[in-house]
Design a protein around this motif. Structure first.
Motif, PDB file in Angstrom:
ATOM      1  N   ILE A  22       0.857  -1.189   0.000  1.00 46.50           N
ATOM      2  CA  ILE A  22       0.000   0.000   0.000  1.00 46.50           C
ATOM      3  C   ILE A  22       0.890   1.234   0.000  1.00 46.50           C
ATOM      4  CG2 ILE A  22      -1.785   1.265   1.246  1.00 46.50           C
ATOM      5  CD1 ILE A  22      -2.639  -1.479   2.421  1.00 46.50           C
ATOM      6  N   THR A  23       0.927   1.908  -1.143  1.00 46.13           N
ATOM      7  CA  THR A  23       1.704   3.136  -1.276  1.00 46.13           C
ATOM      8  C   THR A  23       0.782   4.243  -1.776  1.00 46.13           C
ATOM      9  OG1 THR A  23       2.328   2.726  -3.571  1.00 46.13           O
ATOM     10  CG2 THR A  23       3.781   1.811  -1.868  1.00 46.13           C
ATOM     11  N   SER A  24       1.214   5.466  -1.586  1.00 46.48           N
ATOM     12  CA  SER A  24       0.396   6.591  -2.036  1.00 46.48           C
ATOM     13  C   SER A  24       0.238   6.573  -3.555  1.00 46.48           C
ATOM     14  CB  SER A  24       0.988   7.913  -1.563  1.00 46.48           C
ATOM     15  OG  SER A  24       2.292   8.072  -2.058  1.00 46.48           O
ATOM     16  N   ASP A  25       1.281   6.156  -4.276  1.00 43.06           N
ATOM     17  CA  ASP A  25       1.190   6.096  -5.736  1.00 43.06           C
ATOM     18  C   ASP A  25       0.160   5.075  -6.196  1.00 43.06           C
ATOM     19  OD1 ASP A  25       3.142   8.036  -6.070  1.00 43.06           O
ATOM     20  OD2 ASP A  25       4.762   6.576  -6.237  1.00 43.06           O
ATOM     21  N   LYS A  26       0.135   3.927  -5.544  1.00 43.70           N
ATOM     22  CA  LYS A  26      -0.821   2.886  -5.935  1.00 43.70           C
ATOM     23  C   LYS A  26      -2.247   3.283  -5.583  1.00 43.70           C
ATOM     24  CE  LYS A  26       2.562  -0.741  -5.934  1.00 43.70           C
ATOM     25  NZ  LYS A  26       3.105  -1.905  -5.278  1.00 43.70           N
ATOM     26  N   ILE A  27      -2.430   3.932  -4.447  1.00 48.39           N
ATOM     27  CA  ILE A  27      -3.759   4.419  -4.079  1.00 48.39           C
ATOM     28  C   ILE A  27      -4.213   5.460  -5.095  1.00 48.39           C
ATOM     29  CG2 ILE A  27      -5.080   5.736  -2.366  1.00 48.39           C
ATOM     30  CD1 ILE A  27      -3.307   4.414  -0.209  1.00 48.39           C
ATOM     31  N   TRP A  42      -4.644  13.062   0.206  1.00 46.71           N
ATOM     32  CA  TRP A  42      -5.365  11.894   0.718  1.00 46.71           C
ATOM     33  C   TRP A  42      -4.626  10.582   0.522  1.00 46.71           C
ATOM     34  CZ3 TRP A  42      -8.479  12.398   4.435  1.00 46.71           C
ATOM     35  CH2 TRP A  42      -9.379  13.455   4.512  1.00 46.71           C
ATOM     36  N   PRO A  43      -4.123  10.266  -0.680  1.00 46.59           N
ATOM     37  CA  PRO A  43      -3.422   8.985  -0.837  1.00 46.59           C
ATOM     38  C   PRO A  43      -2.228   8.824   0.106  1.00 46.59           C
ATOM     39  CG  PRO A  43      -3.973   9.872  -2.982  1.00 46.59           C
ATOM     40  CD  PRO A  43      -4.279  10.947  -1.972  1.00 46.59           C
ATOM     41  N   SER A  44      -1.462   9.875   0.314  1.00 49.25           N
ATOM     42  CA  SER A  44      -0.306   9.753   1.209  1.00 49.25           C
ATOM     43  C   SER A  44      -0.736   9.565   2.661  1.00 49.25           C
ATOM     44  CB  SER A  44       0.627  10.952   1.074  1.00 49.25           C
ATOM     45  OG  SER A  44      -0.029  12.142   1.419  1.00 49.25           O
ATOM     46  N   LEU A  45      -1.823  10.202   3.071  1.00 44.72           N
ATOM     47  CA  LEU A  45      -2.319  10.012   4.435  1.00 44.72           C
ATOM     48  C   LEU A  45      -2.757   8.566   4.667  1.00 44.72           C
ATOM     49  CD1 LEU A  45      -4.406  13.250   5.098  1.00 44.72           C
ATOM     50  CD2 LEU A  45      -2.266  12.577   6.175  1.00 44.72           C
ATOM     51  N   PHE A  46      -3.478   8.004   3.702  1.00 47.31           N
ATOM     52  CA  PHE A  46      -3.936   6.625   3.857  1.00 47.31           C
ATOM     53  C   PHE A  46      -2.776   5.647   3.787  1.00 47.31           C
ATOM     54  CE2 PHE A  46      -8.072   8.453   3.356  1.00 47.31           C
ATOM     55  CZ  PHE A  46      -8.877   7.615   4.106  1.00 47.31           C
ATOM     56  N   ALA A  47      -1.772   5.916   2.965  1.00 50.18           N
ATOM     57  CA  ALA A  47      -0.591   5.050   2.889  1.00 50.18           C
ATOM     58  C   ALA A  47       0.165   5.065   4.214  1.00 50.18           C
ATOM     59  CB  ALA A  47       0.310   5.485   1.747  1.00 50.18           C
ATOM     60  N   LYS A  48       0.302   6.232   4.819  1.00 54.59           N
ATOM     61  CA  LYS A  48       0.984   6.332   6.113  1.00 54.59           C
ATOM     62  C   LYS A  48       0.199   5.607   7.199  1.00 54.59           C
ATOM     63  CE  LYS A  48       3.464  10.598   5.185  1.00 54.59           C
ATOM     64  NZ  LYS A  48       3.609  12.010   5.507  1.00 54.59           N
TER      65      LYS A  48
END
Length: 70
Positions: A22-27, A42-48
């Motif tokens: 699960i990475t921000s790029d994939k999200i 948002w993607p980076s927050l969910f990846a973290k």
């Protein structure tokens, strides 16, 4: 819940279900492929968040050789 959050939740669940890192790029890629526009953070927050939650599961009683009902 806003659409951006929900789209990222679904993307994170899809990646997790498929055993994909699960990475921000994939999200972001999944969200974009669904034709959903989300704010860039948002993607980076969910990846973290997923990274913090990706800890080893605690051992169960079965692993210790005894159980509650022995």
């Amino acid at each position: 819940m806003a659409g951006s959050e929900l789209a990222c939740i679904y993307a994170t669940l899809i990646l997790h279900d498929e055993d994909i890192a699960i990475t921000s790029d994939k999200i972001a890629t999944l969200v974009k492929s669904a034709n959903v526009t989300v704010e860039s953070y948002w993607p980076s927050l969910f990846a973290k968040l997923a990274e913090k939650r990706n800890e080893e599961a605690p051992e169960s009683d079965d692993d210790m050789g005894f159980s509650l009902f022995d």
